[in-house]
Structures are given as C-alpha cells and as structure tokens.
Design an enzyme around this catalytic site. Structure first.
Site, PDB file in Angstrom:
ATOM      1  N   LYS A   1       0.514  -8.958  -4.450  1.00  0.00           N
ATOM      2  CA  LYS A   1       0.585  -7.775  -3.808  1.00  0.00           C
ATOM      3  C   LYS A   1      -0.807  -6.963  -4.344  1.00  0.00           C
ATOM      4  O   LYS A   1      -1.146  -6.918  -5.725  1.00  0.00           O
ATOM      5  CB  LYS A   1       1.893  -7.175  -4.339  1.00  0.00           C
ATOM      6  CG  LYS A   1       2.989  -7.837  -3.601  1.00  0.00           C
ATOM      7  CD  LYS A   1       4.302  -7.116  -4.221  1.00  0.00           C
ATOM      8  CE  LYS A   1       5.456  -7.721  -3.548  1.00  0.00           C
ATOM      9  NZ  LYS A   1       6.882  -6.991  -4.256  1.00  0.00           N
TER      10      LYS A   1
ATOM     11  N   ASP B   1       9.235 -11.960  -6.180  1.00  0.00           N
ATOM     12  CA  ASP B   1      10.091 -10.924  -5.442  1.00  0.00           C
ATOM     13  C   ASP B   1      10.202 -11.219  -4.139  1.00  0.00           C
ATOM     14  O   ASP B   1      11.414 -11.186  -3.094  1.00  0.00           O
ATOM     15  CB  ASP B   1       8.933  -9.719  -5.672  1.00  0.00           C
ATOM     16  CG  ASP B   1       9.684  -8.417  -4.886  1.00  0.00           C
ATOM     17  OD1 ASP B   1      10.745  -7.789  -5.408  1.00  0.00           O
ATOM     18  OD2 ASP B   1       9.368  -7.948  -3.767  1.00  0.00           O
TER      19      ASP B   1
ATOM     20  N   THR C   1       8.802  -1.960  -6.827  1.00  0.00           N
ATOM     21  CA  THR C   1       7.400  -2.452  -7.311  1.00  0.00           C
ATOM     22  C   THR C   1       6.326  -1.249  -7.734  1.00  0.00           C
ATOM     23  O   THR C   1       5.889  -1.425  -8.964  1.00  0.00           O
ATOM     24  CB  THR C   1       6.919  -3.434  -6.320  1.00  0.00           C
ATOM     25  OG1 THR C   1       7.872  -4.342  -6.088  1.00  0.00           O
ATOM     26  CG2 THR C   1       5.624  -3.969  -6.952  1.00  0.00           C
TER      27      THR C   1
END
Length: 540
Positions: A158, A300, A76
């Site tokens: 995130k 994800d 990522t």
C-alpha cells in the site's frame, strides 16, 4: 612522567567510552507493521510457526503483551502515522484513510498529493506524499540528527503503508502498483526516476503469481473455521472461496496483478524487495543509523476478503512467519546480528465476521450508514426548516455547513444537541459525541479519551457516533475494523536486537510509546508531536 601517564590514561579511557557508546547505537532500525494483525495470532497459530520467525522475536526480544491503540478510528493511515510519530490523530492529523475536507468541500485521501508526479508508472498511482501528516516521524528525527547522512526508506504494498512511516524526509518510498503494471513505484516527492535495481526487480514480479495451497495439510489447521463457509468473498472466476487458488488462471478476472494483494505471495515479494533494498542502498553499513520501514499489507487484504477466522488468514500468517525468519536471517548476515534493532507491531486489529458471531449467539450486526444519513437529513429539515445544514458525512463524522447555519439563523449548539438525542435513539448506535463535548470535557472514561485522541479540531466533524460492539458498516462477508473495541485496538508489540532486553511484560502500553522508545535508544530528539512515553523496560 606521572602527568604524561595520567593524560594517556584519560585519552585511552575516553576513547574506550566513545567506542562503547558508538557500538551500542544500532546501525539500522527496522520497523515492521503487519496490517490488520490481531494480537492473538501470535499465540493462536504458534504451534505452526518455526523457531526463526515470530517465535525468535517473542523469545529473544521484549514482548509487550498488553499494547493498544488509544484513539478511533483504527484504520491503516492513522495507525501507521501514530506508530511512527508517537502521537494520535488529534496531533498528526491523519484522522482516517479518507475523510471529508470541509475546506476543500470534498473527500481527500491521506497521502494523495496532486502536486506530486508518479515515478515508474503512468497515471495517479504515484501522486502521493506525506504532506497531510502534520508531525515528524522517528525516521525524520534520525535524518535531522545525522545531518541527513542516515538514510530512510519505506516499502509496502500500500502507498500509505510505505509513505507515512518513512516521514517527510525519506530518501525514497516504494509501493506496489497492481492492475496491468505489477511493479514497485514511487513519487517525485522523493526521486526523479526508479533506481536500476528497482527496475530490474520489477521485471520479475510475474514469478509470484502461482497456485496458492496451504503450506501444511489443511486438516492440521484446526485453529480456524471450515474452509467452505458463507463468510468469505474469495476471487472472481472461482465458485467457492476454498483452497487451492490457481492465481494464473484467475488473474484476468481479478485485475491481473491485483490478485496478488490478498495472498501470501505479495508478502514474499515485499520481503524479497526489502532485502534487495538493504543490499543496493547499503543500509546499516556505516556509523550513521539508517531506517527501513516495512508494512505487510496482504494480511489486511486477506482479512477483508476472507475474515479473521478463515483458513486463508491462518495460512497467510504461517507463511508470513517464514518471511520474517528469512528477513531476520538476511539482516544477521548482511548487517550483523548485533548491529540492528527491529520492532514489530500492527496498525489495527479486526472484528470477527458479524454473521458468524450471530450464528454463535454473540451480539453483532450490520449498519446501513446511507440509510442513517438520509434519516438525519429528513430530521434536520423537519426540525430546522433546511435540508442543507449538514454538509458532509465521513467515518461516522457529521460535518455542518456553517454558512447555511448562519443564513438560517440556527445555533450550532442547538443542531449538535438535536442530533445528539436523535442519534442516541437510533438502532445499533452506542454512543454519540458532539464537538463541544470533545473539546470541553475532561474525558474521564477510556471511551471518551479514545474519541478525543482521534479528533482533530480542523479535520474532524461536529458530531461523531459510535456503533455497538461487533456492529459494522460493511458487506456481510469478510472482516473490517475501525472501532475502539479491544478486537481492533489490541495488537502485537515486540522489540528485538541491539539495546533491547529479553523480557515479556503484561504492563499496559500504547502504540504511541514506540517512537519515544526508539528515539531514547538512539539518543535523539523525539518527533515534534510526541505524546507517548518511553517504555523503559525495553532498554538495556
């Protein structure tokens, strides 16, 4: 009279040209990254998509059907940094999500910044910044070009998905703190306190905790495997990973607001938050181009939890299609259909659950990295008389202790060569590269080029090993990623909106080509480490 008429004509033409040039420059760039989105999802679930989401982008935009990452590891952090800097970890320095720092002698996180303070929450969740990313992003270049009048905001579930794309000069980035907090937060690297509109939004995040059922009848989801299988983790408190999921009932055993992360409701929450941001920060409302980066992380989390062949992942993308449609409609109404340019891609793909592949007689498996590390230390101790020559292990990188090498009078080349042959003979390891090979080779193969593109001389290790296809160092349920195989490197790429041609292409492109293409559209300088090329096919 003729001179006056000629002068007037020149002025009119000049103003017309300037007006045309100004109108062709989008007022807002929206960059969307869908975390862990395999390219095939655009086609595999296509019949369930509406005409206003993914299909609208594919049919009305520039759809690049053969786009890959050109480095390893495909994680990522490196993915987001590479998309927005137009280069690879060899330059921007984000070599993984976490890596062993040989100067600090410890593992570091790609956006961790102990000099920053949390905004909106107590503790370390907001101690983040892009300071480890060594290059500028396209958003940084736009800020520089507009004398910082053009705004930049990054949003994600995130922290790394919000921070790295927005770059070093963003007005603010926001990410979601789960657990008992359940709110979007930031860092004092950007702002001193959360704006009122963010605080107001944070008061209502409980509404997204609800029951997760499939959007359409589950029997119509023939593009994915059985709902009940042995390849999924699911949630604590529920005996099977099967629909429906009562999130309210399960949240206390799944760290409360963290339960949202692998569900489509976090995508909806992020979309709603992005729309509030566009409105409250007045994005796309003047002649200076603004940037909004959106990273959908829940795809994800779901892939890691349920695997790429799960009913949960299929429903996630069918619902994400609706989020994309909602966002496009909002941009049409509030920025103007001809006033924004958007691109959509992913930071990496993912592998099928190896146990599932093995059941279908496809070569796959699991790798015990701790067992290898122990075996390596024993081998090195036996051959060189010291168990301290290897200082650390991280992301299939092996780091040497150079002080111990000197003290034991061991040559670096000798240790590299010994480990090279040891690792090549180890089960499930496919290839091995030493620092000397990476730094001094011409890299004539795609595999070696990908290794070199992911290798940063000051941050990467001294020996790197690569696992066989579909072999992962991961629990035996759920999917993961990180390799240079096509299941990890091929991702969607679509450009859409102002200045973009309507076209489909099978030409080979790389993720690092996105940034130079956007800056070409804007007529600004490239990010300072860019190694990608402009995709000229995209631009009108």
């Amino acid at each position: 009279m003729k001179k006056s008429f000629s002068l007037l004509f020149i002025i009119i033409v000049s103003n017309f040209i300037n007006a045309q040039t100004s109108s062709q420059k989008p007022k807002l760039i929206v960059g969307i990254v869908v975390d862990q989105m395999r390219y095939e999802y655009l086609h595999r679930f296509e019949k369930h998509y509406s005409n206003q989401g993914f299909k609208r982008l594919m049919q009305e935009g520039f759809f690049a059907k053969n786009t890959h990452f050109s480095y390893i590891p495909t994680y990522t952090g490196p993915g987001h940094a590479s998309i927005y800097t137009g280069t690879t970890p060899a330059n921007h320095g984000i070599i993984a999500n976490n890596w062993y720092d040989k100067f600090e002698n410890k593992s570091v996180y790609c956006v961790q910044d102990n000099n920053a303070n949390s905004i909106g929450v107590e503790g370390e969740a907001g101690q983040m910044s892009p300071h480890r990313m060594l290059n500028t992003s396209i958003a940084d270049q736009n800020r520089l070009d507009t004398q910082f009048r053009g705004q930049t905001f990054g949003v994600s579930i995130k922290d790394r998905g919000a921070i790295l794309p927005a770059g070093h000069t963003a007005n603010a980035t926001y990410w979601f703190a789960g657990g008992n907090d359940g709110k979007f937060i930031s860092s004092d690297f950007y702002i001193d306190e959360l704006p009122k509109w963010v605080k107001k939004f944070n008061k209502n995040t409980k509404q997204y905790i609800k029951t997760w059922e499939t959007l359409y009848p589950i029997e119509n989801y023939i593009e994915s495997g059985s709902d009940l299988n042995d390849y999924e983790f699911g949630f604590k408190g529920k005996s099977t990973a099967t629909f429906p999921y009562d999130l309210k009932q399960l949240k206390s055993e799944n760290n409360n607001f963290d339960i949202l992360k692998p569900t489509p409701f976090a995508n909806t929450m992020l979309t709603d938050f992005a729309e509030k941001l566009i409105k409250n920060e007045n994005l796309g409302q003047d002649d200076d181009t603004d940037f909004l980066t959106i990273s959908y992380s829940s795809t994800d989390y779901a892939g890691h939890n349920f695997g790429v062949n799960s009913k949960e992942v299929q429903d996630m993308y069918i619902r994400l299609d609706q989020n994309i449609a909602d966002l496009l409609n909002y941009l049409d109404q509030n920025v103007g259909k001809n006033n924004y340019t958007l691109f959509l891609t992913a930071d990496h793909g993912a592998v099928h659950v190896p146990n599932y592949l093995k059941e279908k007689n496809i070569p796959a498996g699991y790798f015990d990295a701790k067992k290898l590390n122990k075996a390596m230390n024993e081998f090195v101790n036996e051959k060189f008389g010291s168990s301290k020559l290897i200082e650390g292990f991280s992301n299939q990188n092996i780091f040497f202790d150079y002080e111990e090498l000197e003290e034991q009078n061991v040559e670096v080349d000798d240790l590299q060569e010994a480990l090279y042959y040891f690792l090549l003979q180890y089960d499930k390891i496919d290839r091995v590269y030493t620092r000397e090979m990476i730094e001094n080779s011409s890299h004539s193969t795609a595999f070696s080029r990908n290794v070199a593109n992911g290798f940063h001389p000051k941050r990467s290790g001294d020996v790197i090993y690569i696992l066989e296809p579909a072999v992962i160092s991961y629990p035996q349920k759920g999917s993961t990623h990180g390799s240079y195989m096509s299941y990890d490197t091929q991702v969607p790429l679509i450009f859409y909106g102002q200045g973009v041609l309507q076209k489909q292409s099978y030409q080979s492109y790389y993720i690092k080509d996105i940034a130079p293409t956007i800056v070409a559209l804007l007529g600004i300088a490239q990010p300072n480490g860019t190694t990608g090329s402009v995709i000229s096919e995209v631009l009108k």
